[in-house]
Motif scaffolding. Sequence first.
Motif, PDB file in Angstrom:
ATOM      1  N   ILE A 172      -5.967  -4.580 -13.664  1.00 44.39           N
ATOM      2  CA  ILE A 172      -5.582  -2.796 -13.069  1.00 44.39           C
ATOM      3  C   ILE A 172      -5.764  -3.579 -11.530  1.00 44.39           C
ATOM      4  CG2 ILE A 172      -5.018  -0.499 -12.312  1.00 44.39           C
ATOM      5  CD1 ILE A 172      -5.546  -0.560 -15.861  1.00 44.39           C
ATOM      6  N   GLY A 173      -6.425  -3.153 -11.091  1.00 47.04           N
ATOM      7  CA  GLY A 173      -6.517  -3.745  -9.932  1.00 47.04           C
ATOM      8  C   GLY A 173      -5.860  -4.321  -9.133  1.00 47.04           C
ATOM      9  N   PHE A 174      -6.233  -5.798  -9.833  1.00 37.90           N
ATOM     10  CA  PHE A 174      -5.490  -7.036  -9.732  1.00 37.90           C
ATOM     11  C   PHE A 174      -4.074  -6.930  -9.380  1.00 37.90           C
ATOM     12  CE2 PHE A 174      -3.441 -10.918 -10.247  1.00 37.90           C
ATOM     13  CZ  PHE A 174      -3.747 -12.055  -9.003  1.00 37.90           C
ATOM     14  N   ILE A 175      -3.437  -5.866 -10.653  1.00 42.74           N
ATOM     15  CA  ILE A 175      -1.754  -5.610 -10.198  1.00 42.74           C
ATOM     16  C   ILE A 175      -0.940  -4.969  -9.154  1.00 42.74           C
ATOM     17  CG2 ILE A 175      -0.251  -5.093 -11.400  1.00 42.74           C
ATOM     18  CD1 ILE A 175      -1.707  -5.896 -14.619  1.00 42.74           C
ATOM     19  N   LEU A 176      -2.113  -4.466  -9.214  1.00 46.11           N
ATOM     20  CA  LEU A 176      -1.681  -3.227  -7.514  1.00 46.11           C
ATOM     21  C   LEU A 176      -2.059  -4.172  -6.645  1.00 46.11           C
ATOM     22  CD1 LEU A 176      -3.832   0.040  -9.053  1.00 46.11           C
ATOM     23  CD2 LEU A 176      -1.717  -0.054  -8.818  1.00 46.11           C
ATOM     24  N   ALA A 177      -3.276  -4.420  -6.534  1.00 44.44           N
ATOM     25  CA  ALA A 177      -3.507  -5.363  -5.152  1.00 44.44           C
ATOM     26  C   ALA A 177      -2.203  -6.531  -4.945  1.00 44.44           C
ATOM     27  CB  ALA A 177      -4.324  -6.302  -4.944  1.00 44.44           C
ATOM     28  N   ASN A 178      -1.612  -6.915  -6.206  1.00 44.44           N
ATOM     29  CA  ASN A 178      -0.397  -8.179  -5.818  1.00 44.44           C
ATOM     30  C   ASN A 178       0.916  -7.578  -5.720  1.00 44.44           C
ATOM     31  OD1 ASN A 178      -2.415 -11.126  -5.879  1.00 44.44           O
ATOM     32  ND2 ASN A 178      -3.514  -9.560  -6.697  1.00 44.44           N
ATOM     33  N   ALA A 179       0.727  -6.901  -6.490  1.00 44.19           N
ATOM     34  CA  ALA A 179       2.065  -6.017  -6.868  1.00 44.19           C
ATOM     35  C   ALA A 179       2.272  -5.538  -5.718  1.00 44.19           C
ATOM     36  CB  ALA A 179       2.392  -4.823  -7.325  1.00 44.19           C
ATOM     37  N   LEU A 180       1.424  -5.220  -4.190  1.00 48.87           N
ATOM     38  CA  LEU A 180       1.545  -4.342  -3.091  1.00 48.87           C
ATOM     39  C   LEU A 180       1.778  -5.850  -1.939  1.00 48.87           C
ATOM     40  CD1 LEU A 180       1.718  -2.033  -1.586  1.00 48.87           C
ATOM     41  CD2 LEU A 180      -0.514  -2.300  -1.500  1.00 48.87           C
ATOM     42  N   PHE A 181       0.963  -6.966  -2.554  1.00 47.15           N
ATOM     43  CA  PHE A 181       1.322  -7.399  -1.466  1.00 47.15           C
ATOM     44  C   PHE A 181       2.719  -8.534  -1.490  1.00 47.15           C
ATOM     45  CE2 PHE A 181      -2.761  -7.915  -0.724  1.00 47.15           C
ATOM     46  CZ  PHE A 181      -2.832  -8.672   0.937  1.00 47.15           C
ATOM     47  N   LEU A 182       3.499  -8.531  -3.086  1.00 52.56           N
ATOM     48  CA  LEU A 182       4.437  -9.201  -3.010  1.00 52.56           C
ATOM     49  C   LEU A 182       5.616  -7.810  -2.308  1.00 52.56           C
ATOM     50  CD1 LEU A 182       5.720 -11.511  -4.988  1.00 52.56           C
ATOM     51  CD2 LEU A 182       6.176  -9.633  -6.739  1.00 52.56           C
ATOM     52  N   GLY A 183       5.765  -6.787  -2.586  1.00 49.99           N
ATOM     53  CA  GLY A 183       7.015  -5.817  -2.064  1.00 49.99           C
ATOM     54  C   GLY A 183       6.638  -5.289  -1.356  1.00 49.99           C
ATOM     55  N   MET A 184       5.437  -5.996  -0.278  1.00 47.69           N
ATOM     56  CA  MET A 184       5.334  -5.599   1.098  1.00 47.69           C
ATOM     57  C   MET A 184       6.318  -7.423   1.849  1.00 47.69           C
ATOM     58  SD  MET A 184       2.224  -4.230   2.650  1.00 47.69           S
ATOM     59  CE  MET A 184       1.213  -6.211   1.954  1.00 47.69           C
ATOM     60  N   SER A 185       6.071  -8.677   1.119  1.00 45.62           N
ATOM     61  CA  SER A 185       6.613  -9.699   1.441  1.00 45.62           C
ATOM     62  C   SER A 185       8.324  -9.956   1.027  1.00 45.62           C
ATOM     63  CB  SER A 185       5.971 -11.442   0.671  1.00 45.62           C
ATOM     64  OG  SER A 185       5.699 -10.774  -0.828  1.00 45.62           O
ATOM     65  N   PHE A 186       8.258  -9.397   0.393  1.00 42.24           N
ATOM     66  CA  PHE A 186       9.935  -8.676  -0.270  1.00 42.24           C
ATOM     67  C   PHE A 186      10.201  -7.841   1.225  1.00 42.24           C
ATOM     68  CE2 PHE A 186      10.066  -9.808  -4.121  1.00 42.24           C
ATOM     69  CZ  PHE A 186      10.200 -11.068  -4.133  1.00 42.24           C
ATOM     70  N   GLY A 187       9.903  -7.045   1.305  1.00 40.15           N
ATOM     71  CA  GLY A 187      10.583  -5.575   2.369  1.00 40.15           C
ATOM     72  C   GLY A 187      10.206  -6.163   3.857  1.00 40.15           C
ATOM     73  N   LEU A 188       9.598  -7.275   4.365  1.00 44.05           N
ATOM     74  CA  LEU A 188       8.897  -7.434   5.799  1.00 44.05           C
ATOM     75  C   LEU A 188       9.139  -8.509   5.882  1.00 44.05           C
ATOM     76  CD1 LEU A 188       5.777  -5.780   6.060  1.00 44.05           C
ATOM     77  CD2 LEU A 188       7.395  -4.260   6.181  1.00 44.05           C
ATOM     78  N   SER A 189       9.317  -9.216   7.087  1.00 45.66           N
ATOM     79  CA  SER A 189       9.563 -10.421   7.952  1.00 45.66           C
ATOM     80  C   SER A 189       8.668 -10.847   7.235  1.00 45.66           C
ATOM     81  CB  SER A 189      10.606 -10.825   8.906  1.00 45.66           C
ATOM     82  OG  SER A 189       9.718 -10.503   9.728  1.00 45.66           O
ATOM     83  N   THR A 190       8.744 -12.512   7.086  1.00 37.45           N
ATOM     84  CA  THR A 190       6.646 -13.431   7.175  1.00 37.45           C
ATOM     85  C   THR A 190       6.312 -12.687   8.793  1.00 37.45           C
ATOM     86  OG1 THR A 190       7.587 -14.896   6.315  1.00 37.45           O
ATOM     87  CG2 THR A 190       6.375 -15.500   8.129  1.00 37.45           C
ATOM     88  N   GLN A 192       6.631  -9.827  10.818  1.00 35.49           N
ATOM     89  CA  GLN A 192       5.667  -8.627  10.744  1.00 35.49           C
ATOM     90  C   GLN A 192       4.956  -8.791   9.725  1.00 35.49           C
ATOM     91  OE1 GLN A 192      10.043  -6.961   9.156  1.00 35.49           O
ATOM     92  NE2 GLN A 192       9.896  -5.517  10.688  1.00 35.49           N
ATOM     93  N   PHE A 193       4.634  -8.744   8.452  1.00 34.10           N
ATOM     94  CA  PHE A 193       4.534  -8.855   7.610  1.00 34.10           C
ATOM     95  C   PHE A 193       2.367  -9.751   7.795  1.00 34.10           C
ATOM     96  CE2 PHE A 193       1.064 -11.691   4.027  1.00 34.10           C
ATOM     97  CZ  PHE A 193       0.847 -10.435   3.218  1.00 34.10           C
ATOM     98  N   THR A 194       2.706 -10.997   8.853  1.00 33.09           N
ATOM     99  CA  THR A 194       1.356 -11.536   9.547  1.00 33.09           C
ATOM    100  C   THR A 194       0.854 -10.603  10.744  1.00 33.09           C
ATOM    101  OG1 THR A 194       2.628 -13.904   9.469  1.00 33.09           O
ATOM    102  CG2 THR A 194       0.638 -13.819  10.533  1.00 33.09           C
ATOM    103  N   ALA A 195       2.131  -9.942  11.746  1.00 35.31           N
ATOM    104  CA  ALA A 195       1.739  -9.144  12.680  1.00 35.31           C
ATOM    105  C   ALA A 195       0.971  -7.590  11.957  1.00 35.31           C
ATOM    106  CB  ALA A 195       2.931  -8.395  13.799  1.00 35.31           C
ATOM    107  N   TRP A 196       1.331  -7.213  11.214  1.00 32.95           N
ATOM    108  CA  TRP A 196       0.403  -6.054  10.712  1.00 32.95           C
ATOM    109  C   TRP A 196       0.916  -5.487   9.276  1.00 32.95           C
ATOM    110  CZ3 TRP A 196       4.026  -2.878   8.472  1.00 32.95           C
ATOM    111  CH2 TRP A 196       5.661  -2.671   9.311  1.00 32.95           C
ATOM    112  N   GLY A 197       1.496  -6.416   8.665  1.00 30.77           N
ATOM    113  CA  GLY A 197       2.545  -5.647   6.823  1.00 30.77           C
ATOM    114  C   GLY A 197       0.952  -5.917   6.318  1.00 30.77           C
ATOM    115  N   TRP A 198       0.373  -7.173   6.788  1.00 31.44           N
ATOM    116  CA  TRP A 198      -1.467  -7.414   5.659  1.00 31.44           C
ATOM    117  C   TRP A 198      -2.407  -6.570   5.459  1.00 31.44           C
ATOM    118  CZ3 TRP A 198      -5.654  -7.441   7.889  1.00 31.44           C
ATOM    119  CH2 TRP A 198      -6.025  -7.161   9.352  1.00 31.44           C
ATOM    120  N   ARG A 199      -2.515  -5.464   6.491  1.00 31.82           N
ATOM    121  CA  ARG A 199      -3.216  -4.271   7.409  1.00 31.82           C
ATOM    122  C   ARG A 199      -2.698  -3.239   5.697  1.00 31.82           C
ATOM    123  NH1 ARG A 199      -6.206  -4.916  11.446  1.00 31.82           N
ATOM    124  NH2 ARG A 199      -4.943  -6.425  13.857  1.00 31.82           N
TER     125      ARG A 199
END
Length: 469
Positions: A172-190, A192-199
């Motif tokens: 469950i923790g894996f799915i939550l963490a990676n789904a969040l990263f996945l959602g941000m990668s679709f919603g943010l540009s590279t 934006q993701f590198t600058a602050w989205g990863w936080r």
Amino acid sequence: MSTPSTAETIAVPTANSRGRVIVASLIGTTIEFYDFYVYATAAVLVFPALFFPNADATTQLLSSFAIFGVAFVARPLGSIIFGHFGDKVGRKGTLVASLLTMGVATFLIGCLPTALVPGWTFWAPALLVVMRFMQGLALGGEWSGAALLATENAPAGKRAIWGTFPQMGAPIGFILANALFLGMSFGLSTAQFTAWGWRIPFLLSAVMVIIGLWVRLKLVETPAFQKVIDQGEVTKLPVGRVFKTSWRPLVLGTFVMLATYVVFYLMTTFTLSYGTAPATLEAAKAKAAAAGKTMTPDAINNFVAGLGYGRNEFLIMLIVGVVFFGIFTLVAGPLAEKHGRRKMLLWVTVAIIVFGFTFVPLFGAGTVGVMALLIIGFTLMGLTFGPMGALLPELFPTNVRYTGSAVSYNLSSILGAALAPFVSVALWQSAGGSTVLVGLYLSAMGVLTLIALLVMKETRDLEYVSNVS
């Protein structure tokens, strides 16, 4: 109007309900593993470039994985610290402390400057090491406490089933963490993701920690440890007692967990690195150019091919695989209760050994083959991980159970999980891009686990509440 002759009393629960045990053991490990996976994903996707910007791509990845391994070095120390208080003060308070430690460390990672900030070239990775160490300390005490919370409250004949409650926190923790990263990668540009989205995933952990604390503060002590208190059998120095009286279970428990750790971190961390690495040198040069960099001569000479999948595409494949992890973690509980922990794990470990020989043909069979490898690997992971919530605690007497199960679980993390990502990348590169040595590495670790299982005795029918060392 008359007044009551007796004061109103507030009923204090004397036992934890099944629902409360499920939620408290599951939510804690879900949060802990979410925090851990957030780092593991970031260690592959963004940390190499953000915290080691002056190194070539290979050195960046290896440096990021080295810090990833710091937590596993810290985990045995955490098992001793939290195990001491878990066996001396109680399960409840120790579980609250481990959750707070992990939550604070993860939140602070989300606040760190990167090495790209002037003046932080040294301090950024140094502080990342400190926070990663704190994560390791916390997880060193979390898992065993959650496993004891579940199994020491379990009805007779249901320990392996209840022991899967905290184990479900991993998928469950894996799915939550990676789904969040996945959602941000679709919603943010590279950018934006590198600058602050990863936080964002690191900072969001604070919300889940608050929920976890609220649930755990409502717990009462487990019946098994309460009996230790009532009988005056609380150990003054649990770590000394466990090494003196239970050294053999410590060794066996460490090696019984070894294949579980290796297969899990190969399936998650290594496959993400290998799957998203450029398939050709030209693709690697194009990727570097898109990031505004040029590949150095050393990077060109040291280039090894991966599978060339996009990051989002491979994360989706991983999430699908982890669904099988969760399903078969639940399936493993009833199977271990019916057939015994040892017998079931013997067959699963043999399957893991065979699985190591399939890496090359499956990785080379296109998307269908890669997906099959992930599903098989995560299915085996669920079947071997599920029974551990009962088996490892069953190896130890009640008054040193927290320390014993935590130490064996986390010593195995050094031999298995800490080394697996680093060793697998080195083997992949030494084989010129082939995964043949990585598969053989998994099979070899499986053989060590098989030997430990052959030596140990079945634990299903052992006395679990009244035994003390």
